[in-house]
Design an enzyme around this catalytic site. Structure first.
Site, PDB file in Angstrom:
ATOM      1  N   ALA A 105      -6.640  -6.875   2.485  1.00  0.00           N
ATOM      2  CA  ALA A 105      -5.207  -6.959   2.773  1.00  0.00           C
ATOM      3  C   ALA A 105      -4.561  -8.270   2.351  1.00  0.00           C
ATOM      4  O   ALA A 105      -3.630  -8.744   2.997  1.00  0.00           O
ATOM      5  CB  ALA A 105      -4.966  -6.719   4.260  1.00  0.00           C
TER       6      ALA A 105
ATOM      7  N   GLY B  97       0.810  -1.209   0.000  1.00  0.00           N
ATOM      8  CA  GLY B  97       0.000   0.000   0.000  1.00  0.00           C
ATOM      9  C   GLY B  97       0.844   1.259   0.000  1.00  0.00           C
ATOM     10  O   GLY B  97       2.071   1.218   0.143  1.00  0.00           O
TER      11      GLY B  97
ATOM     12  N   TYR C 212      -3.179 -18.905  -4.538  1.00  0.00           N
ATOM     13  CA  TYR C 212      -3.887 -17.645  -4.302  1.00  0.00           C
ATOM     14  C   TYR C 212      -5.399 -17.882  -4.244  1.00  0.00           C
ATOM     15  O   TYR C 212      -6.070 -17.511  -3.276  1.00  0.00           O
ATOM     16  CB  TYR C 212      -3.550 -16.634  -5.396  1.00  0.00           C
ATOM     17  CG  TYR C 212      -4.497 -15.458  -5.425  1.00  0.00           C
ATOM     18  CD1 TYR C 212      -4.567 -14.578  -4.346  1.00  0.00           C
ATOM     19  CD2 TYR C 212      -5.336 -15.235  -6.518  1.00  0.00           C
ATOM     20  CE1 TYR C 212      -5.460 -13.513  -4.358  1.00  0.00           C
ATOM     21  CE2 TYR C 212      -6.216 -14.173  -6.541  1.00  0.00           C
ATOM     22  CZ  TYR C 212      -6.278 -13.311  -5.456  1.00  0.00           C
ATOM     23  OH  TYR C 212      -7.161 -12.257  -5.470  1.00  0.00           O
TER      24      TYR C 212
END
Length: 331
Positions: free
Chosen positions: A74, A36, A141
């Site tokens: 996140a 971020g 993932y």
């Protein structure tokens, strides 16, 4: 409502924070700033530099902020990296989410909005993809996202947790006012790579495969504007009032766009050529992936403002033209 946004300094999270403010909510950000950017969050918004993998730290934040809702953006999201470093993905995407949920429940916070992915479907049985299709991820993932979905399903009846899980297709674009946009390192998304190639800031674009059973031989994908994604998340708040409610939604336009069509759209919007060349297919790339988002339309009243690829690319182009180095231009 006060909304704790985990990953709120990332690409999708920062756009959601901006939309939360516009909708009259009070966002608070938790982000360890690994991927971020502090500059993606307005200075007036509180940001806790905390890793979700640190249970005591996240408990302290939840206790201090007392949010009404938690939104979770996140995750790590590089498919290739998840294959080569799976433990990194299980630690961050699953274990850290478990710590976040434990902290929430310990302090009586029982409303949760989760950023999932269409990668949970793997190679789907048919198009367009509906929420009831089997979920068979083909990489770690996608598996970690499905693991969290399954954890939420178990928690809802056991604890009264209410949640909405959104299975994104290809997030794209930038804020319409040009204030925030897409800045990944490394960058793996087609639109910023094509724009960077057109600007001469990135190498010629690689197009993986031109022999697929599609109209122009290149892969078809569903691109949905990042602000449209954000608005759907906020619209889901009203579904969380009932304890233990479980909600799953695909988010996409339902309109597939080929790689070559994206390149042509970037060229039209920018007035520049996109240098590109064809490369062999990548293993595991399906010919087409696009959503049936009827459920989100019916239950959330959600209709994407950006229905076609060119307006999405126009917002991305304004951001990358004004800030060719991304958030580094703000330093």
């Amino acid at each position: 409502m006060k909304v704790l946004v985990a990953g709120g300094a990332g690409y999708i999270g920062s756009h959601c924070v901006k939309q939360l403010v516009a909708a009259g909510h009070e966002p608070v950000v938790v982000d360890n700033l690994v991927y971020g950017h502090r500059a993606a969050v307005a200075p007036s918004i509180r940001l806790h530099d905390v890793n979700l993998g640190q249970p005591e730290a996240i408990r302290t934040v939840i206790a201090a902020e007392k949010p009404d809702v938690v939104m979770h953006f996140a995750a790590y999201a590089y498919v290739g990296e998840s294959v080569t470093h799976p433990l990194k993905y299980y630690q961050n995407n699953v274990a850290a989410t478990l710590h976040l949920l434990e902290a929430m429940l310990a302090h009586g916070v029982k409303k949760f909005v989760f950023s999932s992915t269409c990668a949970t479907y793997g190679v789907p049985e048919r198009m367009p993809i509906t929420e009831d299709l089997p979920q068979k991820p083909i990489n770690p993932y996608g598996q970690t996202k499905l693991d969290v979905e399954n954890m939420l399903k178990a928690l809802a009846p056991a604890t009264g947790l209410s949640f909405a899980a959104f299975r994104y297709f290809n997030a794209a674009g930038a804020a319409e006012d040009g204030s925030i946009g897409e800045d990944h390192d490394p960058e793996s998304h087609l639109i910023p790579l094509a724009i960077g190639a057109a600007q001469g800031l990135r190498p010629a674009l690689q197009v993986f495969g031109n022999d697929y059973p599609t109209p122009d031989g290149t892969c078809l994908r569903d691109y949905v504007h990042v602000d449209d994604l954000s608005r759907a998340h906020i619209a889901a708040f009203r579904l969380l009032e009932k304890p233990g409610s479980q909600n799953f939604f695909n988010l996409g336009t339902g309109t597939p766009t080929s790689v070559l069509k994206v390149i042509r759209a970037v060229e039209k919007v920018s007035g520049l050529k996109v240098p590109h060349h064809f490369a062999p297919r990548r293993a595991g790339d399906p010919p087409a992936l696009y959503a049936d988002a009827a459920k989100a339309r019916e239950q959330l009243g959600w209709t994407p403002k950006f229905q076609t690829i060119e307006p999405i690319i126009e917002t991305a182009w304004r951001w990358h033209q004004a800030k060719p180095k991304g958030y580094q231009d703000r330093k």
